[in-house]
Scaffold this active site. Structure first.
Site, PDB file in Angstrom:
ATOM      1  N   ASN A   1      27.332 -27.608  66.476  1.00  0.00           N
ATOM      2  CA  ASN A   1      27.290 -26.728  65.313  1.00  0.00           C
ATOM      3  C   ASN A   1      28.595 -25.954  65.260  1.00  0.00           C
ATOM      4  O   ASN A   1      29.198 -25.693  66.293  1.00  0.00           O
ATOM      5  CB  ASN A   1      26.108 -25.750  65.448  1.00  0.00           C
ATOM      6  CG  ASN A   1      25.838 -25.009  64.166  1.00  0.00           C
ATOM      7  OD1 ASN A   1      25.324 -25.600  63.217  1.00  0.00           O
ATOM      8  ND2 ASN A   1      26.191 -23.742  64.114  1.00  0.00           N
TER       9      ASN A   1
ATOM     10  N   ASN B   1      20.420 -32.213  51.157  1.00  0.00           N
ATOM     11  CA  ASN B   1      19.996 -32.429  49.767  1.00  0.00           C
ATOM     12  C   ASN B   1      21.205 -32.719  48.893  1.00  0.00           C
ATOM     13  O   ASN B   1      21.519 -31.980  47.970  1.00  0.00           O
ATOM     14  CB  ASN B   1      19.284 -31.179  49.237  1.00  0.00           C
ATOM     15  CG  ASN B   1      17.773 -31.293  49.364  1.00  0.00           C
ATOM     16  OD1 ASN B   1      17.230 -32.397  49.410  1.00  0.00           O
ATOM     17  ND2 ASN B   1      17.104 -30.159  49.422  1.00  0.00           N
TER      18      ASN B   1
ATOM     19  N   HIS C   1      11.729 -36.185  43.496  1.00  0.00           N
ATOM     20  CA  HIS C   1      10.686 -35.479  44.259  1.00  0.00           C
ATOM     21  C   HIS C   1      10.779 -33.973  43.981  1.00  0.00           C
ATOM     22  O   HIS C   1       9.780 -33.304  43.723  1.00  0.00           O
ATOM     23  CB  HIS C   1      10.858 -35.762  45.755  1.00  0.00           C
ATOM     24  CG  HIS C   1      10.105 -34.830  46.658  1.00  0.00           C
ATOM     25  ND1 HIS C   1      10.501 -33.518  46.887  1.00  0.00           N
ATOM     26  CD2 HIS C   1       8.966 -34.994  47.381  1.00  0.00           C
ATOM     27  CE1 HIS C   1       9.645 -32.929  47.707  1.00  0.00           C
ATOM     28  NE2 HIS C   1       8.704 -33.808  48.023  1.00  0.00           N
TER      29      HIS C   1
ATOM     30  N   MET D   1      16.694 -26.495  59.235  1.00  0.00           N
ATOM     31  CA  MET D   1      16.257 -27.889  59.141  1.00  0.00           C
ATOM     32  C   MET D   1      16.850 -28.738  60.273  1.00  0.00           C
ATOM     33  O   MET D   1      16.164 -29.564  60.869  1.00  0.00           O
ATOM     34  CB  MET D   1      16.658 -28.480  57.783  1.00  0.00           C
ATOM     35  CG  MET D   1      15.918 -27.893  56.600  1.00  0.00           C
ATOM     36  SD  MET D   1      14.175 -28.332  56.585  1.00  0.00           S
ATOM     37  CE  MET D   1      14.249 -30.016  55.984  1.00  0.00           C
TER      38      MET D   1
ATOM     39  N   GLY E   1       9.950 -31.706  53.404  1.00  0.00           N
ATOM     40  CA  GLY E   1       8.846 -31.150  54.176  1.00  0.00           C
ATOM     41  C   GLY E   1       9.141 -29.778  54.740  1.00  0.00           C
ATOM     42  O   GLY E   1       8.345 -29.226  55.492  1.00  0.00           O
TER      43      GLY E   1
ATOM     44  N   GLU F   1       8.326 -31.413  42.312  1.00  0.00           N
ATOM     45  CA  GLU F   1       7.968 -30.197  43.081  1.00  0.00           C
ATOM     46  C   GLU F   1       8.050 -28.960  42.174  1.00  0.00           C
ATOM     47  O   GLU F   1       7.121 -28.140  42.132  1.00  0.00           O
ATOM     48  CB  GLU F   1       8.938 -30.080  44.264  1.00  0.00           C
ATOM     49  CG  GLU F   1       8.840 -28.822  45.097  1.00  0.00           C
ATOM     50  CD  GLU F   1       9.939 -28.788  46.185  1.00  0.00           C
ATOM     51  OE1 GLU F   1      10.034 -29.747  46.979  1.00  0.00           O
ATOM     52  OE2 GLU F   1      10.701 -27.801  46.238  1.00  0.00           O
ATOM     53  N   TYR F   2       9.148 -28.849  41.426  1.00  0.00           N
ATOM     54  CA  TYR F   2       9.301 -27.710  40.510  1.00  0.00           C
ATOM     55  C   TYR F   2       8.146 -27.678  39.503  1.00  0.00           C
ATOM     56  O   TYR F   2       7.608 -26.620  39.179  1.00  0.00           O
ATOM     57  CB  TYR F   2      10.610 -27.827  39.729  1.00  0.00           C
ATOM     58  CG  TYR F   2      11.861 -27.327  40.404  1.00  0.00           C
ATOM     59  CD1 TYR F   2      12.147 -27.653  41.725  1.00  0.00           C
ATOM     60  CD2 TYR F   2      12.780 -26.552  39.714  1.00  0.00           C
ATOM     61  CE1 TYR F   2      13.317 -27.215  42.333  1.00  0.00           C
ATOM     62  CE2 TYR F   2      13.957 -26.109  40.310  1.00  0.00           C
ATOM     63  CZ  TYR F   2      14.220 -26.447  41.624  1.00  0.00           C
ATOM     64  OH  TYR F   2      15.382 -26.021  42.210  1.00  0.00           O
TER      65      TYR F   2
ATOM     66  N   ARG G   1      12.204 -21.576  35.583  1.00  0.00           N
ATOM     67  CA  ARG G   1      12.889 -20.910  36.717  1.00  0.00           C
ATOM     68  C   ARG G   1      14.101 -20.142  36.222  1.00  0.00           C
ATOM     69  O   ARG G   1      14.387 -19.037  36.683  1.00  0.00           O
ATOM     70  CB  ARG G   1      13.338 -21.940  37.750  1.00  0.00           C
ATOM     71  CG  ARG G   1      12.239 -22.295  38.661  1.00  0.00           C
ATOM     72  CD  ARG G   1      12.729 -22.588  40.056  1.00  0.00           C
ATOM     73  NE  ARG G   1      11.673 -23.316  40.726  1.00  0.00           N
ATOM     74  CZ  ARG G   1      11.722 -23.716  41.965  1.00  0.00           C
ATOM     75  NH1 ARG G   1      12.793 -23.490  42.699  1.00  0.00           N
ATOM     76  NH2 ARG G   1      10.710 -24.357  42.500  1.00  0.00           N
TER      77      ARG G   1
HETATM   78  C1  6PG Z   1      11.633 -30.300  50.425  1.00  0.00           C
HETATM   79  C2  6PG Z   1      12.173 -29.261  49.479  1.00  0.00           C
HETATM   80  C3  6PG Z   1      13.479 -28.722  49.932  1.00  0.00           C
HETATM   81  C4  6PG Z   1      14.098 -27.755  48.949  1.00  0.00           C
HETATM   82  C5  6PG Z   1      13.423 -26.455  48.902  1.00  0.00           C
HETATM   83  C6  6PG Z   1      14.162 -25.429  48.064  1.00  0.00           C
HETATM   84  O1  6PG Z   1      11.342 -31.376  49.927  1.00  0.00           O
HETATM   85  O2  6PG Z   1      11.487 -30.031  51.615  1.00  0.00           O
HETATM   86  O3  6PG Z   1      12.356 -29.844  48.225  1.00  0.00           O
HETATM   87  O4  6PG Z   1      14.331 -29.808  50.130  1.00  0.00           O
HETATM   88  O5  6PG Z   1      15.403 -27.540  49.319  1.00  0.00           O
HETATM   89  O6  6PG Z   1      12.148 -26.620  48.418  1.00  0.00           O
HETATM   90  O7  6PG Z   1      14.435 -25.900  46.800  1.00  0.00           O
HETATM   91  P1  6PG Z   1      14.821 -24.892  45.645  1.00  0.00           P
HETATM   92  O8  6PG Z   1      15.682 -23.833  46.274  1.00  0.00           O
HETATM   93  O9  6PG Z   1      15.617 -25.681  44.654  1.00  0.00           O
HETATM   94  O10 6PG Z   1      13.557 -24.352  45.133  1.00  0.00           O
END
Ligand code: 6PG
Length: 469
Positions: A32, A103, A186, A13, A130, A190-191, A288
């Protein structure tokens, strides 16, 4: 020349975000912990390398930045952030800004933001959604923390964000951890979106005997209608893909054990703390967890047998309708949770703007979010399922949800998120529910008192023998 912004943490990312920033014409310094990543990024950058300053230690990194400095941290959530901030602060001036773009749990962001305020330092916690593609070409950005600091970096964050009809998908949500809270919700949504899709996949595969390619094609078709969204689209592509190693459908090769980094769980925990019902999201997080219990599920299949019969009672339109209704309920719950949090944490979250910022760039982007932004713009405090537009959609599609859930359940196919959506729908349209029985029980065993339907006041008791008397 000094760089306009800096970024620490060149994982997938961080590297993508750095290239995006350089691509939009800004100069950026990067560093880094392991230097190899810096070199990898420079090699990958091509023409953009002229705008990227590679640095290999923190002092050189800080020195290379224009003042007041702005530094993005793209690091794993948790202690790493605190340690990195502690290493940085002695090298920074008072007005320099640290931006946690990972996150983070919003409680951590609240704590860091409060500490920054107390120390007279600048800090932002921003949710970035994203995935790698979004980070590289335009993520959705949910800002939180110091509003003055946000205004300072908003031109850069706006420029690198996704665009919805020319509008930036980058918004300041509120003080402290507001941005990371919105990002957590969000992810909860998403889940739930992903789980409902997986349940429909299960019905198609186990109930209707469809192959992965047929299923992929079905999602491709659904992506042309009301359900049009990134997750439906990629589900179609996942279904159609074949394994480069053996040519079998990729979906058939993937182990049915889902990972998670914890953001969905945080959403559920926070919803429980706030007393905000989000059963579809809860069901998705639970599913999950169950998916990870592969050995136990194998034992269960040996003991009880898998779903016995083929399911013939539903068709593609029913499945589409069920997903539409389920999606509305899941988002209604997500926005309800945001409303509850907004009041409790005194954030004054901009509901329509949240829907707007999710229209492009993020994982849950979908056509429906534009209608949600409109509905919330008309009345942000009304549960989305009651807004005229979505109430109409629910009237139209809730029968399909009922049909699909009933058919799946009677054939032994698990549909926990869709079932939770249906129960939520039924609870929310029942003015006289059944909690009078709960209240009677509570009063019976604990003299907790109840309200009556026929009189004002709150501390009535029933005629049963009381524990204390
Ligand atoms: C996003 C996603 C991202 C997330 C992954 C993995 O909005 O780009 O939410 O931030 O980290 O989708 O999430 P999980 O490992 O909890 O499925």
């Amino acid at each position: 020349m000094a760089s306009q912004i800096g970024l620490i943490g060149l994982g997938t990312m961080g590297a993508a975000l750095s290239l995006n920033i350089a691509d939009k014409g800004f100069t950026i310094s990067v560093t880094n912990r392991s230097p190899g990543r810096v070199d990898d990024l420079m090699a990958e950058a091509g023409d953009l390398a002229s705008r990227i300053t590679p640095t290999y230690d923190l002092a050189a990194f800080v020195e290379s930045l224009a003042k007041p400095r702005a530094i993005i941290l793209m690091l794993p959530a948790g202690d790493v952030i605190d340690r990195q901030m502690a290493d940085l602060r002695p090298l920074l001036d008072a007005d320099d800004l640290i931006i946690d773009a990972g996150n983070a749990n919003f409680h951590d962001t609240n704590r860091r933001a409060a500490a920054a305020v107390a120390a007279g330092e600048r800090f932002l916690g921003i949710g970035v959604s994203g995935g790698e593609e979004g980070a590289r070409h335009g993520p959705s950005i949910m800002g939180g923390g110091d509003q003055v600091a946000w205004a300072r970096v908003a031109p850069i964050l706006g420029a690198i964000s996704a665009k919805y009809q020319g509008q930036d998908c980058a918004t300041w949500m509120g003080a402290g951890g507001a941005g990371h809270f919105v990002k957590a919700v969000h992810n909860g949504i998403e889940y739930a979106d992903m789980q409902m899709i997986a349940e429909v996949y299960g019905i198609l595969r186990d109930g209707m005997g469809q192959g992965a390619a047929e299923i992929g094609a079905a999602f491709g078709e659904w992506n042309k209608g009301t359900l049009q969204s990134y997750l439906i689209e990629i589900s179609g592509e996942v279904g159609l893909a074949t394994d480069p190693e053996g040519g079998a459908p990729m979906l058939d090769i993937i182990l049915d054990k889902a990972g998670q980094k914890g953001t969905g769980r945080w959403t559920v925990i926070e919803a429980q703390h706030l007393g905000a019902p989000i059963p579809v999201i809860e069901a998705a997080v639970t599913a999950r967890n169950v998916s990870a219990m592969l050995d136990q599920r194998k034992t269960g299949e040996n003991v009880f047998g898998a779903a016995p019969e083929k399911l013939t009672a539903v068709n593609f339109d029913d499945l589409e309708g069920a997903m539409i209704a389920g999606k509305i309920m899941c988002y209604a719950q997500g926005f309800d949770l945001l409303t509850e949090a907004s009041g409790s944490f005194e954030w004054d979250l901009p509901m329509p703007d949240i829907a707007e910022v999710w229209r492009e760039g993020c994982i849950i982007r979908s056509a429906m979010l534009n209608d949600m932004a409109t509905a919330l713009g008309e009345n942000a405090s009304l549960n989305l399922m009651f807004s005229p537009f979505f109430a109409d959609l629910l009237r139209q599609h809730s029968p399909a949800l009922r049909k699909v859930v009933a058919a799946a359940m009677s054939h032994g196919l698990p549909v926990p998120a869709l079932a939770a959506a249906l129960s939520y729908y039924d609870m929310m349209r029942t003015a006289r529910g059944t909690a009078n029985m709960i209240q009677g029980q509570r009063d019976f065993f604990g003299a907790h008192g109840f309200e009556r339907t026929d009189k004002d006041g709150r501390d009535y008791h029933g005629p049963w023998a009381r524990a204390d008397g």
